[in-house]
Motif scaffolding. Sequence first.
Motif, PDB file in Angstrom:
ATOM      1  N   ILE A 298      29.465 -29.706  15.433  1.00  0.00           N
ATOM      2  CA  ILE A 298      27.892 -29.898  16.029  1.00  0.00           C
ATOM      3  C   ILE A 298      27.166 -28.841  15.669  1.00  0.00           C
ATOM      4  CG2 ILE A 298      27.891 -28.769  18.416  1.00  0.00           C
ATOM      5  CD1 ILE A 298      26.606 -32.353  17.620  1.00  0.00           C
ATOM      6  N   ASN A 299      27.849 -27.752  15.590  1.00  0.00           N
ATOM      7  CA  ASN A 299      27.197 -26.320  15.018  1.00  0.00           C
ATOM      8  C   ASN A 299      26.423 -26.612  14.033  1.00  0.00           C
ATOM      9  OD1 ASN A 299      26.441 -23.358  15.254  1.00  0.00           O
ATOM     10  ND2 ASN A 299      27.930 -23.219  13.388  1.00  0.00           N
ATOM     11  N   GLU A 300      27.079 -27.453  12.727  1.00  0.00           N
ATOM     12  CA  GLU A 300      26.400 -27.885  11.504  1.00  0.00           C
ATOM     13  C   GLU A 300      24.747 -28.444  11.779  1.00  0.00           C
ATOM     14  OE1 GLU A 300      26.658 -30.623   7.745  1.00  0.00           O
ATOM     15  OE2 GLU A 300      28.103 -30.330   9.264  1.00  0.00           O
ATOM     16  N   TYR A 301      24.796 -29.270  12.822  1.00  0.00           N
ATOM     17  CA  TYR A 301      23.742 -30.084  13.192  1.00  0.00           C
ATOM     18  C   TYR A 301      22.809 -29.177  13.885  1.00  0.00           C
ATOM     19  CZ  TYR A 301      26.453 -33.963  11.553  1.00  0.00           C
ATOM     20  OH  TYR A 301      27.661 -34.733  10.855  1.00  0.00           O
ATOM     21  N   LEU A 302      23.263 -28.354  14.750  1.00  0.00           N
ATOM     22  CA  LEU A 302      22.445 -27.559  15.481  1.00  0.00           C
ATOM     23  C   LEU A 302      21.450 -26.697  14.783  1.00  0.00           C
ATOM     24  CD1 LEU A 302      21.557 -26.193  18.431  1.00  0.00           C
ATOM     25  CD2 LEU A 302      23.515 -24.705  18.049  1.00  0.00           C
ATOM     26  N   GLN A 303      22.178 -26.036  13.601  1.00  0.00           N
ATOM     27  CA  GLN A 303      21.761 -25.106  12.705  1.00  0.00           C
ATOM     28  C   GLN A 303      20.639 -25.743  11.841  1.00  0.00           C
ATOM     29  OE1 GLN A 303      21.754 -21.954  13.525  1.00  0.00           O
ATOM     30  NE2 GLN A 303      23.303 -22.277  15.032  1.00  0.00           N
ATOM     31  N   LYS A 304      20.819 -26.923  11.424  1.00  0.00           N
ATOM     32  CA  LYS A 304      19.919 -27.436  10.758  1.00  0.00           C
ATOM     33  C   LYS A 304      18.659 -28.064  11.471  1.00  0.00           C
ATOM     34  CE  LYS A 304      23.191 -30.224   7.400  1.00  0.00           C
ATOM     35  NZ  LYS A 304      23.530 -31.468   6.983  1.00  0.00           N
ATOM     36  N   GLY A 305      18.946 -28.227  12.556  1.00  0.00           N
ATOM     37  CA  GLY A 305      17.918 -28.622  13.535  1.00  0.00           C
ATOM     38  C   GLY A 305      16.976 -27.606  14.049  1.00  0.00           C
TER      39      GLY A 305
END
Length: 585
Positions: A298-305
């Motif tokens: 989820i860290n990937e999506y968090l940083q993208k967001g």
Amino acid sequence: MDSRRLYFRLLEYLAPYWKAFLVSVLAMAVAAATEPALPALLQPMLDGTFVKRDPAWLELMPFLIVGLFVIRGIATYVATYASNWVGNKVVLDLRAAMFQKLVALPAGYFGDQSSGVLISRVTFDAAQVTQAASGVVTVLFKDCLTILGLLGWLFYLDWKLTLIALLMAPPIMLIIRSVSRRLRSTSRDAQEAMGEMTQVLQEAIEGHKVVKVFGGQDYEIQRFTETANRARRHVMKQVAAAAANVPFVQLVAALALAFIVALATRQGASDQTTVGGFVSFIVAMLMLTAPLKRLTGINEYLQKGLAAAESVFSLLDQQAEADDGTAELGPTRGEVRFEGVTFHYPQTARPALLGVDLTVASGQTVALVGPSGSGKTTLVNLLPAFYRPTQGRVLLDGRDIRSIRLADLRSRIALVSQEVVLFNDTVAANIAYGAARGASEADIIAAAQAAHAWEFISRMPEGLNTRVGEHGVKLSGGQRQRIAIARTLLKNAPVVILDEATSALDSESERHIQAALETLMKGRTTLVIAHRLSTVERADRIVVLDQGRIAESGSHSELLALNGLYAHLYRIQFRDGSTAAGSSG
């Protein structure tokens, strides 16, 4: 803005939908509770059915398993639907706020930003934000509850082995932290590349005729391919960072799991644990890997967001155009006065206007002429406050326009330009646009007739209800111009700006438009930017601009007799039959 402040600001957009979000959270709590329930059922099932062969457990266990998965399925559906509903509502609100900000930004902002980048922010970046706004929150909540539940069961079964399992937490956190920095940077670069690609795409679509006529297909294909490939490279950098994250985390978890399995096997051999307890412990350990994997992923999506949120909030934080005026205009005569007006465009050395003094009496028609870049368009753009003078004042009926509310000021001004702006809507909607959208059909028809537009509108398949297409593509240049004049007539403003309104038209269209403009200018204060000097001979006064200053002023005959810049421009057009001199400035 740091990640914490950015995230809390983003969560403010969740507040109006807290009820739906609460439903999602409660459903996730129920779904998370079913996770440790499965390994908890395994211990009595194995010990009671296979070891002790208890008939009660043999009959009850199938019903318990089915019931568990029914509850889990319903809770997961409710949680997924509710969280996505909230996320899409947040995206809608962000897009609405961004669009509201866009239409309130000063004209200078759009000169510094490409439309493709702005479109990409509203469409692509806002959609990315939902992953951080609701998706990440829901996954974090559900998986954290799941992990806590499974850990609780593991502690109940064997607290010593569970403590050994927790030793994998610190190295996992270090891996996540190092990958986070990389993901934020690559996400930011990917969004910029998407904006560039959108810009190239938009330019190629809007300029498709120029591309075809000048053989620019190969060049545009090359430009698009380069920008698309740049976006691909940045996305692959994201993928590489995210892909490296999961296997490292899983390796650490596997090492801990292998060590625990070895210890648990020895305990089982020495009868320190039952078969059911051993299997339940191993299953619970294995079930931990899925939520841990999601949490690390989820860290990937968090940083993208968060990178997208930076882009979104950078737009929302832009200063809207200044509207400090408080005065409201009553009945307006339309006298316009420029007093010592100087104007600099940002990052330009030479002023576009320098010490301009000009008075236009009520009902008077003043033509502005001069070479390209002389400041004609800049001067008229100061009147509706698209730009503010660097020095000096602009007055309407003796009142400084800075003291007037923008909406009130602009309601007194109408604009007809060479670049006619029509919207992909009906003819009626384009004439009765903005504040005039409540006009009656009779008033719209009267405006169209006065603009010499009714003759072609009445022949259209659906008349006033005919859609004009994007930028009015279904109409000729002259027809678009006449609809713009009808829009201005319907507005009935006391001050009119005509920015090369008859440029580049055929003789028949120009004849209709000149007649429409004569109707429009009657009784109104009119500033005309002249493209063809022959069209302004009957103006009350002609003002010649040169390098941001007023070089000459007078009637057509007076300026010809003066034998200055106006006479020079007039002779060039008369000799060459050219319409190039005196283009927009």
